[in-house]
Design a protein around this motif. Structure first.
Motif, PDB file in Angstrom:
ATOM      1  N   ILE A 256       2.511  11.573   7.322  1.00  0.00           N
ATOM      2  CA  ILE A 256       1.851  10.463   6.644  1.00  0.00           C
ATOM      3  C   ILE A 256       1.675   9.268   7.578  1.00  0.00           C
ATOM      4  O   ILE A 256       0.656   8.594   7.552  1.00  0.00           O
ATOM      5  N   ASN A 257       2.658   9.017   8.443  1.00  0.00           N
ATOM      6  CA  ASN A 257       2.586   7.878   9.359  1.00  0.00           C
ATOM      7  C   ASN A 257       1.845   8.195  10.653  1.00  0.00           C
ATOM      8  O   ASN A 257       1.696   7.338  11.506  1.00  0.00           O
ATOM      9  N   GLY A 258       1.388   9.442  10.814  1.00  0.00           N
ATOM     10  CA  GLY A 258       0.655   9.820  12.016  1.00  0.00           C
ATOM     11  C   GLY A 258       1.527   9.840  13.262  1.00  0.00           C
ATOM     12  O   GLY A 258       1.057   9.532  14.361  1.00  0.00           O
ATOM     13  N   ASP A 259       2.785  10.224  13.105  1.00  0.00           N
ATOM     14  CA  ASP A 259       3.747  10.239  14.193  1.00  0.00           C
ATOM     15  C   ASP A 259       3.466  11.408  15.143  1.00  0.00           C
ATOM     16  O   ASP A 259       3.295  12.545  14.706  1.00  0.00           O
ATOM     17  N   ASP A 260       3.416  11.133  16.454  1.00  0.00           N
ATOM     18  CA  ASP A 260       3.157  12.177  17.450  1.00  0.00           C
ATOM     19  C   ASP A 260       4.231  13.255  17.461  1.00  0.00           C
ATOM     20  O   ASP A 260       3.942  14.438  17.692  1.00  0.00           O
ATOM     21  N   LYS A 261       5.467  12.870  17.233  1.00  0.00           N
ATOM     22  CA  LYS A 261       6.560  13.845  17.220  1.00  0.00           C
ATOM     23  C   LYS A 261       6.326  14.888  16.127  1.00  0.00           C
ATOM     24  O   LYS A 261       6.466  16.096  16.361  1.00  0.00           O
ATOM     25  N   SER A 262       5.949  14.442  14.937  1.00  0.00           N
ATOM     26  CA  SER A 262       5.700  15.362  13.836  1.00  0.00           C
ATOM     27  C   SER A 262       4.479  16.228  14.108  1.00  0.00           C
ATOM     28  O   SER A 262       4.471  17.420  13.791  1.00  0.00           O
ATOM     29  N   ARG A 263       3.445  15.624  14.688  1.00  0.00           N
ATOM     30  CA  ARG A 263       2.255  16.402  15.028  1.00  0.00           C
ATOM     31  C   ARG A 263       2.605  17.493  16.027  1.00  0.00           C
ATOM     32  O   ARG A 263       2.167  18.643  15.905  1.00  0.00           O
ATOM     33  N   ALA A 264       3.426  17.159  17.022  1.00  0.00           N
ATOM     34  CA  ALA A 264       3.837  18.144  18.028  1.00  0.00           C
ATOM     35  C   ALA A 264       4.638  19.275  17.387  1.00  0.00           C
ATOM     36  O   ALA A 264       4.424  20.452  17.702  1.00  0.00           O
ATOM     37  N   MET A 265       5.555  18.936  16.487  1.00  0.00           N
ATOM     38  CA  MET A 265       6.354  19.971  15.823  1.00  0.00           C
ATOM     39  C   MET A 265       5.468  20.863  14.954  1.00  0.00           C
ATOM     40  O   MET A 265       5.648  22.084  14.916  1.00  0.00           O
ATOM     41  N   TYR A 266       4.495  20.261  14.284  1.00  0.00           N
ATOM     42  CA  TYR A 266       3.561  21.018  13.458  1.00  0.00           C
ATOM     43  C   TYR A 266       2.735  21.973  14.323  1.00  0.00           C
ATOM     44  O   TYR A 266       2.625  23.168  14.029  1.00  0.00           O
ATOM     45  N   GLU A 267       2.165  21.455  15.406  1.00  0.00           N
ATOM     46  CA  GLU A 267       1.343  22.282  16.286  1.00  0.00           C
ATOM     47  C   GLU A 267       2.172  23.382  16.947  1.00  0.00           C
ATOM     48  O   GLU A 267       1.724  24.524  17.072  1.00  0.00           O
TER      49      GLU A 267
ATOM     50  N   GLU B  85       0.840  -1.194   0.000  1.00  0.00           N
ATOM     51  CA  GLU B  85       0.000   0.000   0.000  1.00  0.00           C
ATOM     52  C   GLU B  85       0.880   1.250   0.000  1.00  0.00           C
ATOM     53  O   GLU B  85       1.819   1.358   0.775  1.00  0.00           O
ATOM     54  N   ILE B  86       0.578   2.154  -0.888  1.00  0.00           N
ATOM     55  CA  ILE B  86       1.324   3.399  -0.945  1.00  0.00           C
ATOM     56  C   ILE B  86       0.651   4.369   0.016  1.00  0.00           C
ATOM     57  O   ILE B  86      -0.523   4.685  -0.125  1.00  0.00           O
ATOM     58  N   ARG B  87       1.404   4.813   1.004  1.00  0.00           N
ATOM     59  CA  ARG B  87       0.849   5.667   2.042  1.00  0.00           C
ATOM     60  C   ARG B  87       0.783   7.106   1.568  1.00  0.00           C
ATOM     61  O   ARG B  87       1.718   7.616   0.977  1.00  0.00           O
ATOM     62  N   THR B  88      -0.361   7.737   1.861  1.00  0.00           N
ATOM     63  CA  THR B  88      -0.567   9.126   1.502  1.00  0.00           C
ATOM     64  C   THR B  88      -1.155   9.877   2.696  1.00  0.00           C
ATOM     65  O   THR B  88      -1.634   9.271   3.649  1.00  0.00           O
ATOM     66  N   ASP B  89      -1.142  11.194   2.600  1.00  0.00           N
ATOM     67  CA  ASP B  89      -1.737  12.026   3.647  1.00  0.00           C
ATOM     68  C   ASP B  89      -3.190  12.319   3.282  1.00  0.00           C
ATOM     69  O   ASP B  89      -3.740  11.717   2.358  1.00  0.00           O
TER      70      ASP B  89
END
Length: 122
Positions: A91-102, A49-53
């Motif tokens: 794309i992977n729903g990583d909490d670290k990336s979400r935190a950096m984004y927020e 499966e090709i992962r997308t956002d």
């Protein structure tokens, strides 16, 4: 009916021809599972499966679009790795990336409220 029988006979002869053309090691594997159970005509499995956002873009597409729309003044390997890490994290729903984004959104608003500009350490 005779067409189906002819088709099965043709497939059986093709199967035998494929078996005969195989290496001894591969033949040994087929003998172990059983010639009757072996299906050289089975459909290939679906690709990974090709992962997308949520915009249906891959990490590569996101990265290319970002770098096209927002080219940095100074591009370094670290900058590129950071963009790639964020793309993969989103794309992977990583909490670290979400935190950096927020945090980035919050910081942008903080600077706006205080009439300040972002200054990089460069």
């Amino acid at each position: 009916m005779s067409n189906i029988i002819h088709q099965e006979q043709t497939q059986d002869s093709q199967k035998a021809a494929i078996y005969e053309s195989l290496s001894p090691r591969r033949k040994k594997f087929i003998d172990r599972i059983g010639f009757d159970k072996w299906d050289p005509f089975q459909e290939p499995k679906n690709p990974i499966e090709i992962r997308t956002d949520t915009t249906r873009r891959t990490s590569k597409q996101l990265m290319q679009k970002f770098l096209h729309d927002c080219p940095p003044d100074e591009y370094s390997n670290a900058y590129g790795r950071g963009v790639l890490e964020m793309c993969l994290g989103i794309i992977n729903g990583d909490d670290k990336s979400r935190a950096m984004y927020e945090f980035s959104l919050w910081y942008k608003e903080l600077l706006k409220k205080e009439n300040k500009e972002f200054k990089s350490g460069v």
